[in-house]
Design an enzyme around this catalytic site. Structure first.
Site, short mmCIF file in Angstrom:
data_model
loop_
_atom_site.label_atom_id
_atom_site.label_comp_id
_atom_site.label_asym_id
_atom_site.label_seq_id
_atom_site.Cartn_x
_atom_site.Cartn_y
_atom_site.Cartn_z
N GLU A 188 0.82 -1.21 0.00
CA GLU A 188 0.00 0.00 0.00
C GLU A 188 0.86 1.27 0.00
O GLU A 188 0.37 2.34 0.34
CB GLU A 188 -0.96 0.02 1.20
N ARG A 287 6.55 8.84 -6.67
CA ARG A 287 5.56 8.75 -7.74
C ARG A 287 5.23 10.14 -8.30
O ARG A 287 4.98 11.08 -7.55
CB ARG A 287 4.26 8.10 -7.22
N GLY A 304 -10.97 5.60 -19.32
CA GLY A 304 -12.38 5.93 -19.48
C GLY A 304 -12.79 6.29 -20.89
O GLY A 304 -13.95 6.66 -21.13
N ASP A 378 -0.48 -0.78 -9.78
CA ASP A 378 -0.78 -2.21 -9.64
C ASP A 378 -0.78 -2.85 -11.02
O ASP A 378 -1.37 -2.30 -11.97
CB ASP A 378 -2.15 -2.41 -8.99
N TRP A 431 -0.63 5.23 0.00
CA TRP A 431 -1.30 5.75 -1.20
C TRP A 431 -2.80 5.45 -1.16
O TRP A 431 -3.49 5.55 -2.15
CB TRP A 431 -0.63 5.24 -2.47
N ASP A 490 -4.91 -7.04 2.82
CA ASP A 490 -6.10 -7.24 1.99
C ASP A 490 -7.37 -7.32 2.83
O ASP A 490 -8.43 -6.85 2.42
CB ASP A 490 -5.96 -8.53 1.18
#
Length: 569
Positions: A188, A287, A304, A378, A431, A490
């Site tokens: 994470e 990042r 999108g 991811d 994040w 998770d």
């Protein structure tokens, strides 16, 4: 001057093998392999065959890698592929009856794709881990690891637990991929600086080592962080949709280290050193918010686009996706049929735009040749969530061969060419939504930590004594596995997002309960009681169900022998 572009993909699925099939069992793992991992392997192989340089940094969590090499996975994958092919046959029979014959070419598209990827799986010896290792040896791929079960390191109650998560990670990566991992993906992207540790409800507040000190002790040389933790941009979370409305403690106000880091904004376009020099410093790559936003954001970014495959509209039974996004936010009933050729053409346009964006960012960064644009995601975003994502990545690398002032590099390549010299103090957070720990510690999940923290204490209290009793070693090893599995981030994430909260709660309780049972048996054993035959049967049963980390006992012994990490511990 060129700026380096470091694309990092983090691959993770929690332990689902031998924990059911659908909807949250082995199908979860098989879907990730068919939708994301095999397409990525296919595209990297194609680029290498065409002489296109494709330096990509790919993380694989140890718990995922263990499942992929388990013989049971190949059998589950065979069954999953057969089910998908049967869905194609069923659609071919039934679509004409419902007046949807125009969708039949899409059924052919899916059947061809599934068969092609199954052939790739067979050609790679039914071994995804082996395929990645082969690409690392010859195609510019760099593999890195992650904490053993994706434990949320910042909130674990004992330093020993953090050391075990990272020690198992380092050992399993060497065992499965044949070489050490230079980098470690923090689950994470969660980081905690050294200093006082007192999350709400924790029973053992006190001084703790920084995350980077644990990384250095485990032999890792770099990690990634989000921009807001480096004060190089605002929090940019891909979890916003799932976590909307979740209650969170305001850890930004509670954490003094986060407040100390406030001030002038730093650039994300360089690597830094983190941690005290005496403890061994670790490099961090930050990042970049601009490039990241363009790729993952469902409203403002590429996924999108109306020509891309619609994720949410699915044909049942069978699970085929036959429609495209169409108009933004359009009702599912208004979705138009998918056009694979048009979607592929759109990936070429978006890849060209992205390469130009990287060039623009690199020019404005003005780093004199040592700059870096780090963009971590991811892996499952590419192929699973964004179906055309793997094609997009391949097109990006083809575009970068044309210059644009951007040079693709792995994380290690960049750090070797441009060793960081400036230090940085990172704030605490992740994040996740809000940029803090609130996705994992909040009113919905506090009960999991209140159960986990005492369990950690009990395990690390009995472990040194159990190591001295050889007959208890199998029991200790399985207790360690169940503790590690209970620590997986998770479960809290699933509980917080709420869609299948009962599943997250059930899986946490299963592993925590089994760990508590085994620790209780260990406590009896070290007091002089003989392990009864019933206890041995329990261990054997759990070994068969949760068959991960075969060398975990050695890592437990290492943690016990070397004690705690860091001057702050």
């Amino acid at each position: 001057m060129s700026v380096d572009f470091v694309l990092a993909l983090h691959s993770h699925v929690p332990l689902v093998l031998r924990h059911g099939r659908w909807p949250h069992g082995s199908d979860w793992l098989c879907e990730a392999v068919l939708d994301s991992y095999l397409p990525l392997i296919e595209k990297v192989g194609e680029l290498a065959a065409r002489g296109v340089h494709c330096p990509l940094t790919v993380g694989v969590s140890p718990v995922l890698a263990n499942q992929l090499v388990d013989p049971a996975f190949a059998a589950e994958f065979d069954a999953f592929v057969l089910q998908r092919l049967e869905a194609c046959r069923d659609a071919r029979r039934s679509l004409p009856e419902t007046g949807d014959s125009g969708l039949l070419p899409l059924v052919d598209f899916w059947e061809s794709r599934i068969r092609r990827l199954r052939s790739l799986f067979e050609a790679e010896g039914r071994n995804v881990v082996g395929a990645l290792a082969r690409l690392q040896a010859g195609s510019g791929l760099e593999l890195m690891t992650c904490a053993a079960t994706h434990g949320y390191l910042s909130l674990l109650g004992r330093e020993e637990s953090v050391r075990l998560q990272l020690g198992v990670a380092a050992a399993e990566h060497r065992r499965l991929f044949g070489r050490a991992s230079a980098g470690c993906w923090l689950p994470e992207c969660a980081y905690r600086p050294g200093g006082w540790w007192a999350p709400p409800g924790a029973p053992r507040p006190g001084p703790r080592a920084g995350t980077e000190e644990h990384l250095a002790a485990a032999g890792f040389r770099y990690f990634f962080t989000d921009a807001h933790l480096a004060q190089a941009g605002s929090a940019l979370s891909g979890y916003a949709e799932g976590a909307a409305g979740a209650e969170r403690p305001d850890t930004a106000r509670q954490d003094p280290a986060r407040q100390r880091g406030a001030g002038a904004q730093r650039t994300p376009y360089r690597a830094y050193l983190v941690g005290p020099a005496a403890a061994g410093r670790v490099a961090v790559l930050v990042r970049d918010p601009r490039a990241s936003m363009q790729v993952w954001n469902r409203d403002l970014g590429y996924p999108g686009d109306g020509w891309y495959l619609e994720f949410h509209k699915i044909r049942w039974p069978g699970g085929l996706k036959l429609w495209r996004v169409s108009a933004p936010k359009s009702d599912l009933g208004a979705k138009r049929p998918y056009d694979p050729a048009a979607a592929l053409a759109q990936t070429a346009l978006h890849a060209s735009h992205f390469a130009s964006l990287l060039g623009s960012i690199g020019a404005s960064a003005g780093r004199g040749g040592d700059g870096v644009i780090a963009v971590p995601f991811d892996t499952e975003l590419f192929g699973h969530w964004w179906f055309e994502g793997a094609d997009f990545l391949a097109a990006v690398y083809r575009n970068l061969t044309n210059g644009r002032g951007v040079r693709a590099a792995t994380a290690s390549e960049h750090l070797e060419r441009h060793p960081p010299r400036s230090g940085i103090e990172l704030g605490a957070g992740s994040w996740g939504t809000g940029g803090d720990d609130g996705m994992w510690l909040n009113p919905k999940t506090a009960w999991t930590w209140q159960r986990l923290w005492p369990l950690e204490d009990r395990f690390w209290s009995v472990a040194p004594q159990a190591l001295a009793v050889p007959d208890s070693h199998a029991l200790l090893a399985q207790a360690a596995r169940e503790l590690l599995l209970a620590q997986a981030s998770d479960w809290q994430f699933i509980i917080t997002t709420g869609a299948v909260a009962d599943y997250g709660a059930r899986r946490f309780s299963l592993h925590a309960g089994d760990a508590e049972l085994l620790v209780g048996l260990l406590e009896e054993t070290v007091r002089g009681a003989v392990i009864p035959a019933q206890a041995r049967r329990i261990v054997e049963e759990l070994q068969g169900r949760d068959a991960v980390f075969p060398d975990v006992l050695a890592q437990v012994a290492g943690v016990v022998e070397h004690g705690r990490v860091g001057a702050a511990a």
